[in-house]
Design a protein around this motif. Structure first.
Motif, PDB file in Angstrom:
ATOM      1  N   TRP A   1       0.850  -1.189   0.000  1.00 17.71           N
ATOM      2  CA  TRP A   1       0.000   0.000   0.000  1.00 17.71           C
ATOM      3  C   TRP A   1       0.881   1.231   0.000  1.00 17.71           C
ATOM      4  CZ3 TRP A   1      -5.376   0.089   0.152  1.00 17.71           C
ATOM      5  CH2 TRP A   1      -5.985  -1.162   0.296  1.00 17.71           C
ATOM      6  N   THR A   2       0.507   2.169  -0.763  1.00 15.60           N
ATOM      7  CA  THR A   2       1.263   3.417  -0.743  1.00 15.60           C
ATOM      8  C   THR A   2       0.336   4.588  -1.034  1.00 15.60           C
ATOM      9  OG1 THR A   2       2.905   4.722  -1.871  1.00 15.60           O
ATOM     10  CG2 THR A   2       1.975   2.937  -3.138  1.00 15.60           C
ATOM     11  N   ASN A   3       0.632   5.697  -0.434  1.00 18.58           N
ATOM     12  CA  ASN A   3      -0.167   6.905  -0.695  1.00 18.58           C
ATOM     13  C   ASN A   3       0.705   8.009  -1.271  1.00 18.58           C
ATOM     14  OD1 ASN A   3      -2.746   6.070   0.247  1.00 18.58           O
ATOM     15  ND2 ASN A   3      -1.877   6.070   2.308  1.00 18.58           N
TER      16      ASN A   3
ATOM     17  N   VAL B   1      16.525  -3.192   0.931  1.00 15.56           N
ATOM     18  CA  VAL B   1      15.587  -2.074   0.900  1.00 15.56           C
ATOM     19  C   VAL B   1      16.282  -0.896   0.254  1.00 15.56           C
ATOM     20  CG1 VAL B   1      14.201  -0.541   2.336  1.00 15.56           C
ATOM     21  CG2 VAL B   1      14.470  -2.931   2.968  1.00 15.56           C
ATOM     22  N   GLY B   2      15.613  -0.305  -0.671  1.00 14.79           N
ATOM     23  CA  GLY B   2      16.211   0.840  -1.353  1.00 14.79           C
ATOM     24  C   GLY B   2      16.639   0.476  -2.758  1.00 14.79           C
ATOM     25  N   GLN B   3      16.777  -0.830  -3.022  1.00 21.25           N
ATOM     26  CA  GLN B   3      17.128  -1.230  -4.390  1.00 21.25           C
ATOM     27  C   GLN B   3      15.890  -1.827  -5.040  1.00 21.25           C
ATOM     28  OE1 GLN B   3      20.473  -3.848  -4.244  1.00 21.25           O
ATOM     29  NE2 GLN B   3      21.680  -2.424  -3.019  1.00 21.25           N
ATOM     30  N   LEU B   4      15.090  -0.969  -5.585  1.00 18.44           N
ATOM     31  CA  LEU B   4      13.845  -1.470  -6.178  1.00 18.44           C
ATOM     32  C   LEU B   4      14.131  -2.147  -7.509  1.00 18.44           C
ATOM     33  CD1 LEU B   4      11.251   1.264  -5.309  1.00 18.44           C
ATOM     34  CD2 LEU B   4      12.016  -0.661  -3.989  1.00 18.44           C
ATOM     35  N   ASP B   5      13.312  -3.115  -7.801  1.00 19.53           N
ATOM     36  CA  ASP B   5      13.500  -3.926  -8.998  1.00 19.53           C
ATOM     37  C   ASP B   5      13.418  -3.055 -10.259  1.00 19.53           C
ATOM     38  OD1 ASP B   5      13.519  -6.847  -9.936  1.00 19.53           O
ATOM     39  OD2 ASP B   5      11.955  -5.889 -11.147  1.00 19.53           O
TER      40      ASP B   5
ATOM     41  N   VAL C   1      10.429   6.964  -5.833  1.00 16.95           N
ATOM     42  CA  VAL C   1      11.011   5.628  -5.659  1.00 16.95           C
ATOM     43  C   VAL C   1      11.872   5.605  -4.401  1.00 16.95           C
ATOM     44  CG1 VAL C   1      12.622   3.941  -6.651  1.00 16.95           C
ATOM     45  CG2 VAL C   1      10.965   5.121  -8.126  1.00 16.95           C
ATOM     46  N   ALA C   2      12.713   6.637  -4.270  1.00 18.11           N
ATOM     47  CA  ALA C   2      13.569   6.704  -3.081  1.00 18.11           C
ATOM     48  C   ALA C   2      12.726   6.849  -1.818  1.00 18.11           C
ATOM     49  CB  ALA C   2      14.529   7.883  -3.217  1.00 18.11           C
ATOM     50  N   ALA C   3      11.643   7.648  -1.932  1.00 17.64           N
ATOM     51  CA  ALA C   3      10.776   7.860  -0.756  1.00 17.64           C
ATOM     52  C   ALA C   3      10.109   6.544  -0.346  1.00 17.64           C
ATOM     53  CB  ALA C   3       9.720   8.913  -1.080  1.00 17.64           C
TER      54      ALA C   3
ATOM     55  N   GLY D   1      10.600   4.540   3.074  1.00 18.55           N
ATOM     56  CA  GLY D   1       9.396   4.197   3.866  1.00 18.55           C
ATOM     57  C   GLY D   1       9.340   2.713   4.185  1.00 18.55           C
ATOM     58  N   VAL D   2       9.638   1.923   3.165  1.00 18.35           N
ATOM     59  CA  VAL D   2       9.600   0.459   3.370  1.00 18.35           C
ATOM     60  C   VAL D   2      10.657   0.052   4.392  1.00 18.35           C
ATOM     61  CG1 VAL D   2      10.001  -1.773   2.265  1.00 18.35           C
ATOM     62  CG2 VAL D   2       8.646  -0.045   1.096  1.00 18.35           C
ATOM     63  N   GLY D   3      11.853   0.654   4.272  1.00 16.63           N
ATOM     64  CA  GLY D   3      12.949   0.351   5.194  1.00 16.63           C
ATOM     65  C   GLY D   3      12.578   0.684   6.627  1.00 16.63           C
ATOM     66  N   ARG D   4      12.031   1.884   6.828  1.00 15.95           N
ATOM     67  CA  ARG D   4      11.650   2.292   8.185  1.00 15.95           C
ATOM     68  C   ARG D   4      10.516   1.401   8.716  1.00 15.95           C
ATOM     69  NH1 ARG D   4      11.512   8.503   6.640  1.00 15.95           N
ATOM     70  NH2 ARG D   4      13.731   8.903   6.628  1.00 15.95           N
ATOM     71  N   GLY D   5       9.563   1.139   7.838  1.00 18.69           N
ATOM     72  CA  GLY D   5       8.423   0.300   8.249  1.00 18.69           C
ATOM     73  C   GLY D   5       8.882  -1.076   8.691  1.00 18.69           C
ATOM     74  N   LEU D   6       9.826  -1.641   7.913  1.00 17.42           N
ATOM     75  CA  LEU D   6      10.350  -2.974   8.254  1.00 17.42           C
ATOM     76  C   LEU D   6      11.035  -2.959   9.613  1.00 17.42           C
ATOM     77  CD1 LEU D   6      12.002  -4.545   5.087  1.00 17.42           C
ATOM     78  CD2 LEU D   6      10.275  -5.567   6.559  1.00 17.42           C
ATOM     79  N   ALA D   7      11.887  -1.940   9.801  1.00 10.94           N
ATOM     80  CA  ALA D   7      12.633  -1.860  11.062  1.00 10.94           C
ATOM     81  C   ALA D   7      11.678  -1.666  12.237  1.00 10.94           C
ATOM     82  CB  ALA D   7      13.638  -0.721  10.997  1.00 10.94           C
ATOM     83  N   LEU D   8      10.683  -0.794  12.040  1.00  5.09           N
ATOM     84  CA  LEU D   8       9.729  -0.511  13.116  1.00  5.09           C
ATOM     85  C   LEU D   8       8.894  -1.746  13.459  1.00  5.09           C
ATOM     86  CD1 LEU D   8       8.374   3.077  12.367  1.00  5.09           C
ATOM     87  CD2 LEU D   8       9.458   2.287  14.473  1.00  5.09           C
TER      88      LEU D   8
END
Lengths: 336, 114
Positions: free
Chosen positions: A202-204, A275-279, A295-297, A301-308
């Motif tokens: 999901w992304t907004n 995370v950060g290296q999108l396909d 893409v970077a954002a 976001g995915v990186g922070r979400g995963l860590a959290l």
């Protein structure tokens, strides 16, 4: 009564009980103990050992499953009588659970027009039917697995019955919860192995709201073989506990082991994800430049979400493992 | 399974069981006009030449109890808990009706088998 003879009868009665609904076990067991005792007393002749008479009586009574069947709980149905209460409880839960999930998709149903609502309602009914079908399939497989282990009558030897497990307070058995866990494990197994493309994010951030992409597209790498071993372990364990009708020391240890394996899966995911290296292929097919700031954002976001998400989860799993080991080691010291 | 009933020719067990099953309800209800526990009932029936294995008899007693034709109570005798069964009022009415049916059926079968 002779110790061996008592043990043989206990084993037999325990195995009959395994094929009965939990609420009837105690009553039938009490009756069987009384009946077998009466018959053994009656048939015991001078010079004959009590154990030999017990073996003969039990052999004549037939395999435990056959005895349970005569009490009216035979496998006439696709789903065994022992599993029916849990099955009916889940049948009641499915429409409500699917409704709760379907309501989440209602805002994206395309407005509140009669046709959109009609489509949403049809989708809901389809999901209910599909889930009920899967539920039946899960219970039928459980039943078949259980009956596969039953020896045919001709081979029945009461002396070879496994002993009843030592009394162990493994905690309350919650069949509904176990079946839900099996169901989820099967679903995840199927999704990750056969339909990875339907798992989306999901992304907004201006990108499509529901973005069905392969996992690799957001740089999360799941070691599939490890995930499969873990899920297969969950399915096997929960199936066995349902079949046995209670938690034993062994199954509780297995559960602790599975929790540790689950932690290993989580760590492997975090370790091997980029995370950060999108396909690149996916981005090209979506018409998005790799240098697009979105893409970077998204990657950040995915990186922070995963860590959290991972930190409390790791702590929770570790606490669960520690609690399980502590309980099991404490109960090992108490008389069984 | 105990197969104590001897048949002059080989009668499939399932057919013999089917034939006996209906009569067994009648026999159990009649025998339980006096209170008995499971094994004593089995022996009582065996002495009357009606061999029934416990796998058939005990579940039948439970079924009749669930139909309120029998009542049961647990009692400890000789240090062993035993479930005693006895016919109920409803059971007595059913027994009377079934006895009439049995007489009629028995007469009819005798005529047919002649």
């Amino acid at each position: 009564m002779n110790q061996d003879a008592t043990e043989l009868i206990s084993r037999y009665v325990y195995h009959v009980g395994r094929h009965l609904p939990p609420e009837r076990r105690e009553d039938v067991a009490r009756e069987l103990l009384s009946l077998i005792g009466d018959r053994v007393d009656d048939e015991l002749r001078a010079g004959e050992s009590r154990e030999a008479v017990v073996l003969r009586v039990l052999r004549e009574m037939g395999p435990p499953e056959a005895v349970a069947a005569r009490y009216g709980y035979e496998r006439r149905l696709l789903i065994g009588a022992g599993s029916l209460p849990a099955f009916f409880r889940l049948v009641k839960v499915v429409p409500v659970a699917v409704l709760a999930l379907s309501l989440l998709t209602l805002p994206y149903a395309g407005g509140l027009s009669a046709s959109a609502l009609g489509k949403w309602l049809l989708g809901y009914l389809n999901s209910v039917l599909l889930n009920l079908g899967v539920l039946v399939a899960v219970f039928v497989v459980l039943e078949r697995l259980s009956s596969l282990r039953t020896k045919p009558e001709a081979e029945f030897d009461p002396a070879k019955l496994s002993p009843a497990p030592a009394p162990f307070d493994g905690g309350k058995l919650r069949p509904v919860r176990l079946v839900i866990q099996i169901y989820l494990a099967v679903t995840i197994l199927v999704l990750f192995n056969f339909y990875p493309n339907v798992i989306g994010v999901w992304t907004n951030s201006g990108l499509p709201r529901f973005w069905a992409v392969p996992l690799s597209a957001v740089g999360i790498h799941v070691p599939l073989w490890l995930l499969n071993v873990w899920l297969a372990g969950i399915i096997m364990l929960k199936t066995e506990v349902l079949r046995q009708g209670s938690w034993t020391r062994e199954t509780r240890w297995f559960q602790v082991g599975l929790a540790a394996l689950g932690l290993a899966v989580l760590i492997a995911v975090l370790w091997s994800s980029h995370v950060g290296q999108l396909d690149a292929k996916f981005l090209a097919s979506a018409g998005i430049s790799p240098s697009d700031p979105r893409v970077a954002a998204l990657a950040r976001g995915v990186g922070r979400g995963l860590a959290l998400a991972a930190a409390p989860l790791v702590l929770l799993i570790l606490a669960g493992i520690a609690r399980g080991v502590w309980r099991l080691s404490r109960s090992a010291g108490s008389p069984a | 399974m105990s197969r104590t009933t001897e048949h002059p020719t080989a009668v499939p067990e399932s057919l013999a069981l089917e034939l006996r099953r209906g009569a067994l309800v009648l026999a159990a209800l009649a025998a339980l006009r006096a209170e008995q526990y499971g094994y004593s009932l089995k022996k009582f029936l065996a002495e009357a030449d009606l061999q029934v294995d416990e796998g058939t008899l005990y579940p039948l007693l439970r079924r009749l109890e669930s139909q309120e034709l029998l009542s049961s109570r647990w009692a400890i005798e000789d240090g062993r808990p035993r479930r005693y069964y006895r016919i109920t009022k409803q059971g007595e009415a059913t027994l009377a009706a079934l006895s009439g049916e049995w007489e009629q059926l028995s007469k009819a079968l005798r005529r047919v088998l002649k």
